[in-house]
Design an enzyme around this catalytic site. Structure first.
Site, PDB file in Angstrom:
ATOM      1  N   SER A 268     -15.799 -10.763  38.088  1.00  0.00           N
ATOM      2  CA  SER A 268     -14.580 -11.065  37.334  1.00  0.00           C
ATOM      3  C   SER A 268     -14.775 -10.571  35.910  1.00  0.00           C
ATOM      4  O   SER A 268     -15.841 -10.064  35.552  1.00  0.00           O
ATOM      5  CB  SER A 268     -14.316 -12.564  37.337  1.00  0.00           C
ATOM      6  OG  SER A 268     -15.245 -13.192  36.468  1.00  0.00           O
ATOM      7  N   LYS A 269     -13.742 -10.785  35.106  1.00  0.00           N
ATOM      8  CA  LYS A 269     -13.777 -10.327  33.717  1.00  0.00           C
ATOM      9  C   LYS A 269     -14.991 -10.866  32.969  1.00  0.00           C
ATOM     10  O   LYS A 269     -15.484 -10.247  32.042  1.00  0.00           O
ATOM     11  CB  LYS A 269     -12.523 -10.822  32.993  1.00  0.00           C
ATOM     12  CG  LYS A 269     -11.332  -9.939  33.254  1.00  0.00           C
ATOM     13  CD  LYS A 269     -10.286 -10.166  32.161  1.00  0.00           C
ATOM     14  CE  LYS A 269      -8.953  -9.623  32.605  1.00  0.00           C
ATOM     15  NZ  LYS A 269      -7.949 -10.647  32.799  1.00  0.00           N
ATOM     16  N   ARG A 270     -15.448 -12.060  33.371  1.00  0.00           N
ATOM     17  CA  ARG A 270     -16.611 -12.657  32.717  1.00  0.00           C
ATOM     18  C   ARG A 270     -17.813 -11.714  32.730  1.00  0.00           C
ATOM     19  O   ARG A 270     -18.703 -11.796  31.911  1.00  0.00           O
ATOM     20  CB  ARG A 270     -17.033 -13.935  33.465  1.00  0.00           C
ATOM     21  CG  ARG A 270     -16.277 -15.156  33.116  1.00  0.00           C
ATOM     22  CD  ARG A 270     -16.882 -16.385  33.778  1.00  0.00           C
ATOM     23  NE  ARG A 270     -17.125 -16.215  35.213  1.00  0.00           N
ATOM     24  CZ  ARG A 270     -18.326 -16.096  35.763  1.00  0.00           C
ATOM     25  NH1 ARG A 270     -19.387 -16.153  35.025  1.00  0.00           N
ATOM     26  NH2 ARG A 270     -18.452 -15.936  37.072  1.00  0.00           N
ATOM     27  N   GLY A 272     -17.777  -8.568  32.280  1.00  0.00           N
ATOM     28  CA  GLY A 272     -17.570  -7.353  31.483  1.00  0.00           C
ATOM     29  C   GLY A 272     -16.471  -6.520  32.101  1.00  0.00           C
ATOM     30  O   GLY A 272     -15.604  -7.047  32.807  1.00  0.00           O
TER      31      GLY A 272
END
Ligand code: GLU
Length: 507
Positions: A268-270, A272
């Protein structure tokens, strides 16, 4: 619809950016089609009018083009039209097709109208929960009499259309996971068309759902292999039941494993950057990303080759070697591949790709003279292999454009080196020689002077080279002098505000 050819599709919902997971799905479909001489179809699943956007469709198309995943049928790349004999390829344009098929299923009694209200369904759900039974729809409306249906319709009672799930297990073959079976009683009769205010004409005006339209489209478009993410496995038995209700040939399935971040959580965006456009903006090369995506769940026959051009991938790819275990996204590996492909790339291509990152340091590309262009190619060729992606190049090349006199002194280690007596002698000796020379400094001038300074200052190795490097570039490591000196001198002659070797030594 058997065309005698392998036909696969990538079917994104245009509700956001194209991410690594979907791009990998697109790539595996493309590789399989190209490997087998089949057709690769792009279908836009935009039945969800609220969440779908033209902007997202455009972006997905742009990303697929950038990755080089060309399609044989589907929306055109630029003009918004379509090509191919099985269209429309945007689901929002296929509503009549779905409605006609719903009618047929109702007539054949493969599907039925379900008048259950959300409250009825909620009560059923709670009861099942309390009795520790699977929350499967009871099928209450399966056997409604014709008279009751007519009565409900004439009252304008809203209804959904549900498929009659057969009483026998649903089986299908998955090319990645083998044979899968779903027992009777574990799957609710799936809703094909959502409930809306019913009409007396018997055709529900509700919206057809994903599981339904995907099966209708796959069948009508002659899709032979459905390759997609494993988040769709639980949908597949419902889709198989729809195929069977129409007496259509069930396609082969291949469900690709989930992609996880380095902490083994779903990517996920977490973690990067995960969207294809962000990798493009950071200056990754498409061939590196394609190579990397291919390795997410697939491996070469010899178990070790990891570097493939897109053409080599097409020759090497086999669905049989796709693994069901989750793939871990490893940005370091992507960086290694990107560095590899940057080394192979033509400097002119790299220079053009990273020109805009140098805004403020370089003139606009259109305004650049040939001499500036050629010089910039050399800068890029020299330094690109030392960065992971091209947007890191301006920082890496900063020392060529300007040397901040404070830089060397701010860095404690460098400052300590420059303070030594031997460093002072080295730099004084070198500066004297540069000063006594007229015109530009060549690499061989410089090599001669360094030999003389070595003798004169009686120092060698790092004691000789480090102070000179720090004075010229602000760092004690960097490219060889025979490459660096001409770049600095040629740059200095280009009116780009680049300090010459002499100016650097005199700071
Ligand atoms: N539109 C679906 C998605 O984006 C496609 C799933 C499928 O390939 O069937 O997940």
């Amino acid at each position: 619809m058997d065309t005698g050819k392998i036909r696969v599709r990538f079917a994104p919902s245009p509700t956001g950016l194209l991410h690594v997971g979907n791009a990998r799905t697109a790539l595996f479909n493309w590789l399989f089609a190209r490997r087998m001489g089949g057709d690769f179809i792009l279908r836009i699943e935009n039945t969800d009018a609220e969440r779908s956007g033209e902007r997202h469709e455009k972006q997905i198309i742009e990303d697929l083009c950038w990755l080089g995943l060309n399609w044989d049928e589907g929306p055109n790349e630029v003009d918004g039209g379509e090509r191919g004999a099985f269209g429309p390829y945007r689901q929002a344009k296929r509503t009549e097709i779905y409605a006609a098929h719903t009618k047929r299923l109702l007539l054949d009694e493969q599907a039925y109208r379900c008048f259950c209200t959300p409250e009825d369904l909620e009560a059923e759900r709670k009861k099942a929960l309390a009795e520790h039974r699977p929350q499967v729809y009871s099928g209450k409306c399966r056997g409604l009499s014709k008279a009751l249906i007519t009565q409900n319709l004439s009252k304008g009672k809203p209804y959904a259309v549900r498929l009659k799930i057969p009483g026998n297990p649903i089986r299908f073959h998955d090319m990645v996971r083998g044979d899968l079976e779903f027992a009777p009683g574990t799957i609710s009769d799936p809703i094909l068309v959502r409930s809306a205010q019913g009409g007396a004409n018997g055709a529900s005006p509700g919206v057809p759902v994903y599981n339904y339209v995907v099966a209708v489209d796959d069948a009508l478009m002659g899709i032979t292999h459905v390759i997609r993410g494993d988040d769709h496995i639980s949908n597949t038995p419902k889709q198989v039941a729809i195929f069977e209700a129409f007496n259509w040939k069930v396609p082969e399935f291949a469900h690709l494993s989930t992609i996880l971040g380095s902490d083994r959580e779903r990517l996920s965006k977490r973690h990067g950057a995960t969207s294809i456009s962000s990798f493009r903006e950071m200056g990754y090369l498409p061939e590196a990303l394609v190579n990397y995506l291919a390795l997410l769940g697939w491996g070469a026959e010899d178990g070790k080759t990891e570097i493939f051009t897109p053409d080599q991938l097409v020759h090497a790819f086999a669905l049989e070697r796709v693994t069901p275990s989750p793939a871990i996204f490893d940005v370091e590996k992507l960086n290694r591949l990107n560095r590899h492909f940057m080394k192979l790339a033509e400097p002119a291509r790299l220079a053009s790709l990273c020109w805009d990152y140098f805004g403020g340091l370089m003139p606009g590309k259109e305004d650049a003279s040939d001499a500036v262009l050629v010089w910039f190619f050399h800068v890029v060729a020299l330094l690109a292999p030392s960065v992971n992606h091209l947007d890191a190049l301006p920082a890496k090349a900063a020392f060529i454009f300007h040397i901040d006199p404070g830089l060397a002194r701010d860095d404690e280690e460098n400052a300590a080196i420059l303070k030594t007596d031997s460093a002072r002698t080295v730099l004084t000796e070198l500066a004297a020689r540069v000063r006594a020379h007229s015109g530009g400094v060549t690499a061989s001038d410089f090599a001669t002077w360094m030999n003389e300074v070595k003798e004169a200052a009686a120092v060698d190795g790092n004691d000789l080279y480090h102070p000179v490097r720090i004075a010229l570039t602000g760092s004690h490591s960097g490219p060889d002098f025979d490459k660096l000196i001409p770049l600095i001198e040629q740059g200095a002659a280009l009116s780009l505000g680049i300090p010459s070797v002499r100016e650097r030594l005199e700071q």
